[in-house]
Design an enzyme around this catalytic site. Structure first.
Site, PDB file in Angstrom:
ATOM      1  N   LYS A 179       0.874  -1.171   0.000  1.00  0.00           N
ATOM      2  CA  LYS A 179       0.000   0.000   0.000  1.00  0.00           C
ATOM      3  C   LYS A 179       0.912   1.221   0.000  1.00  0.00           C
ATOM      4  O   LYS A 179       1.636   1.474   0.970  1.00  0.00           O
ATOM      5  CB  LYS A 179      -0.906   0.012   1.223  1.00  0.00           C
ATOM      6  CG  LYS A 179      -1.842   1.226   1.228  1.00  0.00           C
ATOM      7  CD  LYS A 179      -2.363   1.546   2.604  1.00  0.00           C
ATOM      8  CE  LYS A 179      -3.036   2.909   2.593  1.00  0.00           C
ATOM      9  NZ  LYS A 179      -3.331   3.393   3.952  1.00  0.00           N
ATOM     10  N   GLY A 240      -7.338   9.909   9.460  1.00  0.00           N
ATOM     11  CA  GLY A 240      -7.626  10.044  10.880  1.00  0.00           C
ATOM     12  C   GLY A 240      -8.604  11.138  11.244  1.00  0.00           C
ATOM     13  O   GLY A 240      -8.871  11.356  12.432  1.00  0.00           O
ATOM     14  N   ALA A 271      -9.082   6.088   4.198  1.00  0.00           N
ATOM     15  CA  ALA A 271      -8.853   7.230   5.097  1.00  0.00           C
ATOM     16  C   ALA A 271     -10.097   8.068   5.326  1.00  0.00           C
ATOM     17  O   ALA A 271     -10.934   8.234   4.449  1.00  0.00           O
ATOM     18  CB  ALA A 271      -7.726   8.127   4.586  1.00  0.00           C
ATOM     19  N   GLY A 272     -10.189   8.583   6.553  1.00  0.00           N
ATOM     20  CA  GLY A 272     -11.229   9.522   6.920  1.00  0.00           C
ATOM     21  C   GLY A 272     -12.495   8.918   7.486  1.00  0.00           C
ATOM     22  O   GLY A 272     -13.409   9.642   7.871  1.00  0.00           O
ATOM     23  N   ASN A 293      -8.677   2.463   9.898  1.00  0.00           N
ATOM     24  CA  ASN A 293      -7.936   2.097  11.092  1.00  0.00           C
ATOM     25  C   ASN A 293      -8.439   2.878  12.308  1.00  0.00           C
ATOM     26  O   ASN A 293      -9.009   2.330  13.242  1.00  0.00           O
ATOM     27  CB  ASN A 293      -6.449   2.329  10.885  1.00  0.00           C
ATOM     28  CG  ASN A 293      -5.568   1.881  12.054  1.00  0.00           C
ATOM     29  OD1 ASN A 293      -4.372   2.024  12.024  1.00  0.00           O
ATOM     30  ND2 ASN A 293      -6.142   1.336  13.104  1.00  0.00           N
ATOM     31  N   THR A 294      -8.286   4.207  12.250  1.00  0.00           N
ATOM     32  CA  THR A 294      -8.616   5.041  13.404  1.00  0.00           C
ATOM     33  C   THR A 294     -10.075   4.906  13.818  1.00  0.00           C
ATOM     34  O   THR A 294     -10.390   4.938  15.009  1.00  0.00           O
ATOM     35  CB  THR A 294      -8.298   6.518  13.091  1.00  0.00           C
ATOM     36  OG1 THR A 294      -6.973   6.622  12.584  1.00  0.00           O
ATOM     37  CG2 THR A 294      -8.427   7.379  14.334  1.00  0.00           C
TER      38      THR A 294
END
Length: 348
Positions: A179, A240, A271-272, A293-294
């Site tokens: 990635k 994040g 993301a986001g 992830n976050t």
């Protein structure tokens, strides 16, 4: 000989009949209907005593539904990225968890088959001397190494090479791909389009299957695919940030451009993502998967959020395949208009 109407249809009776007797003649199951005579409800317990008179207007109603869909939807095709095939369309990260045990449990609860890891010399072991690899089932998960924290094409390529060596030594198929992240600045963590394209071209030459993190710019997305990226991964919003998909129209354009003549090309929102509804939005747009992830690791209850993200990804995918109804300015009744009881008065 009395005459009555039943749901607007005229009937001639052979003699005086009760409501219960008429329902028996009409072969109606009285437990599954409700009866009204001359706009007055006749309860089930009184129907055997209610004698119909000439010109009585009888309404008989039952319950109806809006349709009868097949009990099982047709099977979905798997997610294919380069030489890899997966059932789950949710990819999760391994960072930001309070501890390795929580990370392990959340990965399992999410149902993911792919998880990302970063290459860091300072993270070979934690304060207790434990390595993240001790908590990753390498037979269950395909590891997706990422170049997180790289701000140049050169550094990203170095990280990818190191990750390939490490995973090849471990015998994990993740050695074949990477990635790619090439960041533009530390405040926004948005990708540098020039170095991202340069690194993609170099890694493809070296035999990597490149999943590339990019902005939601359709033009650079098209260039990255042309450069040989196995998957283009536009950001829903900054890494994040938890803002979800800020620009769905650009995501739609990216999907249109990259899937033109190549409908199975994988486009994955990366993301986001802040909560389950963000995942559903991305999947309903037609994206092939979501990487996050976050949104799990920093949730108040990460384990519960893992489950929510799993089902959000599945439900969003099913909704996309099912096809949403068109948006309309005016109402359209879901219950059938036919078979209604006679109206007391009409409204224009």
């Amino acid at each position: 000989m009395p005459h009555v109407t039943v749901n607007g249809k005229s009937y001639s009776l052979s003699g005086p009949l009760t409501v219960a007797q008429l329902m028996e003649v009409l072969e109606f199951d009285r437990r599954r209907i409700a009866v009204e005579v001359n706009r007055e409800l006749v309860p089930l317990l009184h129907q055997a005593d209610y004698i119909l008179k000439d010109d009585d207007a009888v309404e008989v109603v039952t319950l109806v539904g809006g349709g009868s869909p097949d009990p099982e939807p047709s099977a979905d095709k798997p997610l294919v990225i380069g030489g890899f095939t997966f059932r789950s369309r949710l990819i999760t990260g391994t960072g930001k968890y309070a501890n390795f045990e929580l990370m392990r449990d959340c990965l399992a609860a999410s149902g993911c088959e792919v998880t990302t890891v970063a290459v860091r010399r300072e993270r070979l072991v934690d304060k207790q001397g434990r390595n993240i690899l001790d908590y990753l089932d390498l037979k269950r998960f395909t590891i997706l190494p990422n170049t997180a924290g790289c701000f140049s094409a050169e550094d990203a390529v170095r990280h990818a090479r190191l990750a390939r060596e490490l995973l090849a030594n471990l015998g994990n198929p993740g050695a074949k791909w990477v990635k790619l992240e090439c960041l533009g600045d530390p405040k926004t963590l948005l990708p540098d389009p020039i170095d991202t394209l340069k690194a993609t071209e170099q890694l493809v030459k070296e035999g990597f299957q490149v999943l590339v993190y990019t902005s939601d710019d359709p033009i650079i997305a098209r260039q990255l695919k042309k450069a040989g990226a196995a998957s283009v991964m536009p950001a829903g919003s900054p890494i994040g940030s938890g803002q979800g998909v800020l620009n769905p129209n650009n995501i739609r354009i990216i999907l249109e451009y990259l899937k033109d003549g190549d409908p199975d090309y994988p486009v994955i929102v990366d993301a986001g993502v802040g909560t389950a509804s963000d995942v559903t939005v991305a999947m309903e747009l037609g994206c092939d998967g979501v990487l996050l992830n976050t949104g799990i690791a920093h949730a108040q209850d990460p384990l519960r959020m893992s489950v929510a993200m799993r089902y959000a990804c599945e439900s969003g995918r099913q909704a996309y395949l099912a096809g949403r109804i068109p948006r309309k300015l005016y109402a359209q009744a879901s219950s059938p208009m036919e078979g209604r009881i006679a109206a007391s008065r009409s409204k224009e």
